[in-house]
Design a protein around this motif. Structure first.
Motif, PDB file in Angstrom:
ATOM      1  N   ILE A   1      38.003  30.286  38.118  1.00 19.50           N
ATOM      2  CA  ILE A   1      36.810  30.718  38.852  1.00 19.50           C
ATOM      3  C   ILE A   1      36.990  30.474  40.343  1.00 19.50           C
ATOM      4  CG2 ILE A   1      34.356  30.302  39.168  1.00 19.50           C
ATOM      5  CD1 ILE A   1      34.175  29.639  36.203  1.00 19.50           C
ATOM      6  N   ALA A   2      37.571  29.328  40.698  1.00 17.05           N
ATOM      7  CA  ALA A   2      37.785  29.026  42.110  1.00 17.05           C
ATOM      8  C   ALA A   2      38.759  30.003  42.750  1.00 17.05           C
ATOM      9  CB  ALA A   2      38.303  27.588  42.256  1.00 17.05           C
ATOM     10  N   THR A   3      39.816  30.371  42.041  1.00 14.87           N
ATOM     11  CA  THR A   3      40.783  31.326  42.587  1.00 14.87           C
ATOM     12  C   THR A   3      40.132  32.678  42.820  1.00 14.87           C
ATOM     13  OG1 THR A   3      42.599  30.207  41.447  1.00 14.87           O
ATOM     14  CG2 THR A   3      42.986  32.469  42.169  1.00 14.87           C
ATOM     15  N   LEU A   4      39.336  33.144  41.854  1.00 12.14           N
ATOM     16  CA  LEU A   4      38.658  34.430  41.992  1.00 12.14           C
ATOM     17  C   LEU A   4      37.668  34.395  43.155  1.00 12.14           C
ATOM     18  CD1 LEU A   4      38.023  35.119  38.210  1.00 12.14           C
ATOM     19  CD2 LEU A   4      39.499  36.477  39.701  1.00 12.14           C
ATOM     20  N   ALA A   5      36.921  33.308  43.269  1.00 11.66           N
ATOM     21  CA  ALA A   5      35.943  33.207  44.354  1.00 11.66           C
ATOM     22  C   ALA A   5      36.631  33.183  45.714  1.00 11.66           C
ATOM     23  CB  ALA A   5      35.087  31.961  44.165  1.00 11.66           C
ATOM     24  N   SER A   6      37.765  32.493  45.801  1.00 10.18           N
ATOM     25  CA  SER A   6      38.482  32.443  47.079  1.00 10.18           C
ATOM     26  C   SER A   6      39.046  33.798  47.464  1.00 10.18           C
ATOM     27  CB  SER A   6      39.614  31.411  46.993  1.00 10.18           C
ATOM     28  OG  SER A   6      40.609  31.830  46.069  1.00 10.18           O
TER      29      SER A   6
END
Length: 835
Positions: free
Chosen positions: A798-803
């Motif tokens: 989720i963090a990778t997608l949000a970044s």
């Protein structure tokens, strides 16, 4: 809850209740004795319903719903206040002689008693070392008393199976210290646990895990060893196990559907019920036949008591025979809470039908509710209890007026055959909508058609059960005769479920259920007037049949309730639990479906809610059950043109099931080709993967959602990847492709840029960050089940997608997720989870 707190709660409470207990018993006795047997008065007007116990039952039921999830001190205080209020109101009642005051006093006392009882049950379940060990995820050696038959389950996307059962922890040993307890738990274990029997005491090494607040079980125990038998089951449990096994052996020669249905009809043994038949019965409103319900005991009691009366038994002989029959049924079907509930409601339902009096029936139902909740308050928190109570109340309260209205122009037996299932269906409809987000349109007709076969199938099945210990050959005769009756039930259930308008999708939101409840109330008020008119009734029945054969989608009404389906939707990630099912719009009523989830009911419900009637193409990205098992649901009431599968050989069970279904349905199956381009209506797509040669899976830690093996990871990595385009929106659909496959796609030079990304593998932590960033999606859709055991989706993903600038949406949080396009651009609409 600690011991001192328990004493503080119960001492003043029981003292206060004692003063009014005799009044409560007096009301119960007079309520049951009251009435005129349903006969009209001299003025031709039926006596009013005796509903004095209804507020007590409803109030007590509400207490069992609230107390297990409420803080202890407020709940205890509420019990004391309710008890004191009841005593005060009783005193005022003697001064003013008000009936309303007496009803309020008894309701308060009933609430106080049920609150106290529930608090004691919660305290017993939550006290002791088991909840503490669960919070610590500790491992201990436990001695268990098996309470339920083991149920074999399978994990989505895996070939492995596991076993679930309920038990009581009697002793646990940790760090050399042994503690004696008596705490209910749920046990999961490997296939070796399928051999344990109810009543056995076994020992195993288990890991403890917590349960949700409000659950009966204090913990979930994952068995880390095979069960070691300590003590055999008791004589009654052994007799029940032998009889149940004898019934299964007596019907072993029947076809699969009948072989599974007869034990389910007789004793609620669904261990051999095919999954598709269970789903068809749910859609057709016949699932109550496959569980231990009041229907089972009602049929048995009606047959036995009828035979006894024919043989000349009178007076006290009939109640004694009926009581013995009920006790025998409970022993045979296992004395679990659901069986006790079914037995109580079955007796009340039979009595209500026999007496034909709502005045007698209503207090009987209310008494049954109170007694059951006093014995086991956890029942009040189950949907099965709610359905049993509502169905029984519907039969007792609504059955007679519905049947009498129809008897104006129908023979009495036909009027009863229609009026009784109609009454039960109307009463249960709001709860069914909460459970399934749908309303069955065929339930009344299906129940009416199967009714003539249910009784002979059940009675003959019981005969086979009783004969089997003496002669298995002799038991096969009534067993196979029961199979012939069951075949009619199977035919009706399967054909009804596959009618185009078998069920109507209905929102399970509070507003949707509230509107449906109001409609049911209106139906209750109007039904007797309408049913007595032949022309009106036949017109309504004809309209219902026309709907079932050729339904008309009502998107406007659904939109008024929930805004679903949203206007301008182009892509929908269906809420199918832990699995994938993506719908790509190709036209007004046409769509391409990519993967079908783990359950036919979920994908069928999703497509129905979207108004999809034609599915020209179904793409199965790879052969794991959480992507393929729902395939029959796509075809339910719809035309399916073709099924696309991944390239390469596939010999597993999931692939075989896909080909078997396609062969039986006459739907062609073809493997996709890399680079293949296709178009259906406004939708076009290109096949990008699996790119290159399938490599050996990388060495990495096991992810519970990855297949648990190199074979499972290789199957994931063979997922078909497509880039679809519709109305200027690009959608990259990735199946469960692994990081190695993602890197091969990157190195292939294919254009991966997309507006919408279906995130691989339910958001697993095994992703290639460069791949996710290369897609550059504005919207990242994760199809994942709530509270799944795999840890999906991973916070790192989720963090990778949000970044990378993507808006991440998840089906476990918002239900089905729709990407919509309007004049202002792209939007997202979430539908609250229907389950």
């Amino acid at each position: 809850m600690t011991g001192p707190v328990r004493c503080t709660v119960t001492a003043p409470l029981l003292g206060a209740v004692t003063g009014g207990a005799d009044r409560l018993l007096e009301v119960v006795r007079t309520s049951i004795r009251a009435g005129d047997n349903g006969t009209p008065t001299r003025h031709g007007v039926r006596a009013p319903v005796d509903a004095r116990l209804v507020p007590v039952a409803v109030t007590g039921w509400l207490c069992t719903l609230v107390v297990p999830v409420a803080p202890v001190v407020p709940a205890a205080g509420g019990a004391v206040v309710a008890a004191l209020a009841g005593v005060v109101l009783l005193g005022r009642r003697y001064q003013r002689r008000g009936a309303l005051g007496l009803s309020a006093a008894v309701a308060c006392l009933g609430a106080a008693v049920l609150t106290a009882v529930t608090l004691l049950h919660v305290s017993a379940a939550r006290s002791g070392p088991v909840p503490v060990l669960a919070a610590e995820a500790a491992v201990a050696t436990t001695e268990l008393l098996v309470r339920t038959d083991p149920r074999v389950r399978s994990s989505p996307g895996h070939r492995s199976t596991y076993v679930v059962l309920e038990a009581d922890v009697l002793r646990l040993t940790r760090r050399g210290v042994t503690t004696a307890v008596r705490t209910p738990v749920v046990v999961t274990g490997p296939a070796t646990w399928s051999e344990v029997e109810v009543g056995q005491r076994v020992r195993a090494v288990t890991r403890f895990a917590p349960t949700d607040q409000g659950e009966r079980a204090a913990a979930v125990l994952a068995a880390r060893s095979a069960p070691a038998l300590i003590a055999r089951a008791g004589p009654l449990d052994r007799v029940a196990s032998r009889l149940r096994a004898g019934l299964r052996a007596a019907v072993a020669g029947l076809p699969a559907n009948e072989r599974g249905l007869v034990p389910a009809l007789v004793v609620g043994d669904v261990s051999r019920m095919p999954e598709q038949l269970e789903e068809d019965f749910r859609t057709a409103g016949l699932s109550h036949l496959t569980a231990v319900s009041g229907t089972n005991l009602t049929i048995l009691l009606a047959f036995v008591l009828g035979a006894a009366r024919w043989a000349g038994v009178r007076s006290w002989g009939l109640p004694l025979i009926g009581a013995g029959c009920a006790v025998g049924f409970v022993v045979l079907a296992r004395p679990e809470p659901s069986v006790l509930r079914a037995a109580a409601m079955g007796v009340v339902g039979l009595a209500g039908l026999a007496v034909g009096s709502r005045r007698h029936g209503v207090p009987a139902v209310a008494c049954a509710v109170l007694v059951l909740l006093m014995v086991d308050p956890w029942l009040g928190r189950t949907y099965g209890f709610a359905l049993s109570v509502l169905a029984t109340a519907g039969i007792v309260v609504l059955g007679p007026p519905f049947s009498e209205a129809l008897a104006r122009w129908l023979p009495r037996f036909a009027a009863t055959a229609v009026g009784v299932p109609l009454a039960a269906q109307v009463a249960c409809t709001p709860v069914v909508a909460v459970l399934s987000a749908s309303v069955s349109a065929v339930a009344v007709v299906a129940n009416m058609l199967v009714a003539p076969a249910v009784t002979p199938a059940t009675v003959l099945g019981i005969a086979a059960t009783l004969v089997s210990p003496v002669s298995l050959t002799g038991a096969c005769v009534p067993g196979h005769l029961a199979g012939y009756a069951a075949r009619w039930i199977v035919e009706i259930g399967t054909r009804a479920a596959r009618m185009p308008g078998a069920s109507l999708t209905w929102p399970s939101s509070a507003l949707g259920v509230g509107v449906l409840t109001l409609l049911c109330v209106a139906a209750v008020v109007l039904a007797p007037r309408l049913l007595r008119r032949r022309g009106v009734t036949l017109a309504l029945a004809g309209s219902l049949v026309a709907w079932i054969v050729h339904p008309v989608q009502p998107p406007a009404s659904l939109g008024l309730l929930t805004g679903w389906p949203p206007t301008g939707w182009v892509v929908v990630a269906c809420d199918v639990g832990q699995g994938d099912a993506l719908v790509l719009r190709a036209g007004p009523r046409s769509a391409v479906v990519v993967d079908t989830g783990p359950d036919p009911a979920y994908v069928d419900r999703c497509l129905t809610s979207l108004g999809v009637r034609q599915v020209p193409y179904v793409l199965l990205t790879h052969f794991h059950s959480d992507h393929t098992t729902g395939l029959p649901g796509v075809a339910r009431g719809r035309v399916v043109g073709e099924v696309g599968i991944r390239p390469g050989a596939a010999t597993g069970d999931d692939a075989r099931r896909v080909h078997d279904w396609a062969d039986s349905a006459g739907v062609p199956v073809a493997a996709v080709a890399i680079g293949e381009e296709r178009q259906v209506g406004a939708l076009s797509w290109k096949v990008l993967g699996p790119a290159g040669r399938l490599a050996e899976p990388e060495s990495r830690g096991v992810d519970a959602g990855s297949g648990d093996s190199e074979e499972g990871a290789a199957e994931n990595d063979s997922s078909v990847v497509i880039l679809a385009r519709i109305q200027g929106i690009s959608v990259l659909v990735t199946g469960d492709v692994e990081p190695t496959g993602q890197r091969r796609l990157l190195s292939s030079g294919a254009d991966l840029h997309a507006t919408v990304l279906k995130v691989p593998h339910h958001g697993s932590r095994y992703q290639d960050p460069d791949f996710l960033r290369a897609v550059g999606a504005r919207i990242a859709m994760i199809s994942v089940g709530a509270d799944n055991d795999y840890g999906h989706p991973a916070s790192s993903t989720i963090a990778t997608l949000a970044s990378a600038g993507a808006r991440v949406v998840r089906t476990d949080q918002g239900g089905a997720m729709a990407v919509v396009k309007d004049g202002t651009g792209l939007g997202l609409v979430a539908r609250s989870p229907p389950r």
